[in-house]
Design an enzyme around this catalytic site. Structure first.
Site, PDB file in Angstrom:
ATOM      1  N   ILE A  72       0.835  -1.191   0.000  1.00 56.95           N
ATOM      2  CA  ILE A  72       0.000   0.000   0.000  1.00 56.95           C
ATOM      3  C   ILE A  72       0.873   1.246   0.000  1.00 56.95           C
ATOM      4  O   ILE A  72       1.977   1.245   0.549  1.00 56.95           O
ATOM      5  CB  ILE A  72      -0.972  -0.010   1.211  1.00 56.95           C
ATOM      6  CG1 ILE A  72      -1.903   1.204   1.195  1.00 56.95           C
ATOM      7  CG2 ILE A  72      -0.221  -0.111   2.535  1.00 56.95           C
ATOM      8  CD1 ILE A  72      -3.048   1.123   2.209  1.00 56.95           C
ATOM      9  N   CYS A  73       0.380   2.295  -0.652  1.00 57.97           N
ATOM     10  CA  CYS A  73       1.038   3.595  -0.665  1.00 57.97           C
ATOM     11  C   CYS A  73       2.436   3.472  -1.290  1.00 57.97           C
ATOM     12  O   CYS A  73       2.603   2.875  -2.346  1.00 57.97           O
ATOM     13  CB  CYS A  73       1.063   4.148   0.755  1.00 57.97           C
ATOM     14  SG  CYS A  73       1.515   5.886   0.906  1.00 57.97           S
ATOM     15  N   ASP A  74       3.462   4.001  -0.661  1.00 59.92           N
ATOM     16  CA  ASP A  74       4.781   4.015  -1.300  1.00 59.92           C
ATOM     17  C   ASP A  74       5.412   2.634  -1.381  1.00 59.92           C
ATOM     18  O   ASP A  74       6.386   2.450  -2.115  1.00 59.92           O
ATOM     19  CB  ASP A  74       5.714   4.982  -0.567  1.00 59.92           C
ATOM     20  CG  ASP A  74       6.510   5.857  -1.534  1.00 59.92           C
ATOM     21  OD1 ASP A  74       5.979   6.168  -2.624  1.00 59.92           O
ATOM     22  OD2 ASP A  74       7.644   6.235  -1.206  1.00 59.92           O
ATOM     23  N   THR A 130       3.985   0.322  -2.871  1.00 62.34           N
ATOM     24  CA  THR A 130       3.690  -0.072  -4.254  1.00 62.34           C
ATOM     25  C   THR A 130       4.766   0.452  -5.201  1.00 62.34           C
ATOM     26  O   THR A 130       5.102  -0.205  -6.192  1.00 62.34           O
ATOM     27  CB  THR A 130       2.320   0.461  -4.709  1.00 62.34           C
ATOM     28  OG1 THR A 130       2.317   1.899  -4.659  1.00 62.34           O
ATOM     29  CG2 THR A 130       1.204  -0.057  -3.829  1.00 62.34           C
ATOM     30  N   ALA A 136      -2.584  -0.860  -3.357  1.00 60.28           N
ATOM     31  CA  ALA A 136      -3.560   0.166  -2.976  1.00 60.28           C
ATOM     32  C   ALA A 136      -2.852   1.493  -2.806  1.00 60.28           C
ATOM     33  O   ALA A 136      -1.642   1.546  -2.562  1.00 60.28           O
ATOM     34  CB  ALA A 136      -4.258  -0.222  -1.670  1.00 60.28           C
TER      35      ALA A 136
END
Length: 201
Positions: A104-106, A108, A158
């Site tokens: 999720i977030c960074d 990814t 995400a």
């Protein structure tokens, strides 16, 4: 089933991790009969979140168990720092063994930098940022989806505002609860108690 019999889901956090991205997924998993979440980090000292929450990991990367049933990477401010490279071996292990991986977030972007998004549908915080930072290591713009969370081939991605959607996708992938209950759980927290009750009536 007691906690020692539950299957362990490893949740990786680094310093300055995003508090809100771990809360739903960890608590929802811990309330199942099947799974228990365990916190993993690069060292055995306290890890501090963006909001100042201090967490003592259950494992370091070196002491993490050989057998685990899911790997979750929580976003934050350290995935673009050299320390993040220490996480690569456990991600490679999970992917090789077909163990579900969530980012999720960074986190990814870290997945994109290492080429792990090139064969799956996925999302991130923002496509331009992902392409700019990952450069030639990322070659799968055509499968970037403008969605809060995406699951494909046992990889969940995400954006940083999608902690609930991220949790829902992971719960479904792991079959942690019946699908109807997962949807109810999501609606309850997404819409609020009273609006969700209207839907369930």
């Amino acid at each position: 089933m007691n906690q020692t019999e539950k299957k362990e889901i490893l949740i990786v956090i680094l310093n300055e991790f995003a508090d809100w991205e771990i809360s739903y997924v960890a608590s929802f998993l811990n309330n199942t009969d099947k799974y228990i979440s365990k916190i993993v980090s690069v060292s055995d000292g306290v890890i501090t979140s963006i909001g100042g929450l201090n967490v003592l990991p259950d494992y370091t990367l070196e002491s993490a168990p050989e057998d685990f049933y899911g790997l979750i990477l929580i976003g934050g401010n350290s995935w673009r720092k050299p320390v993040s490279n220490k996480v690569i071996p456990i991600i490679e292990k999970a992917l090789t063994m077909d163990i579900p991986v969530g980012a999720i977030c960074d986190a990814t972007v870290f997945m994109g930098v290492n080429g792990w998004l090139n064969e799956v549908k996925h999302t991130s915080n923002e496509l331009h940022d992902l392409k700019t930072y990952a450069q030639d290591n990322y070659t799968n713009e055509k499968n970037y989806l403008l969605e809060q969370a995406v699951t494909d081939r046992k990889i969940v991605t995400a954006n940083g505002t999608a902690s609930l959607e991220f949790a829902r996708e992971i719960l479904e992938l792991l079959e942690a609860y019946p699908k109807d209950y997962i949807n109810q759980l999501y609606q309850f927290h997404k819409l609020g108690y009273y609006e969700a009750k209207k839907i369930s009536l």
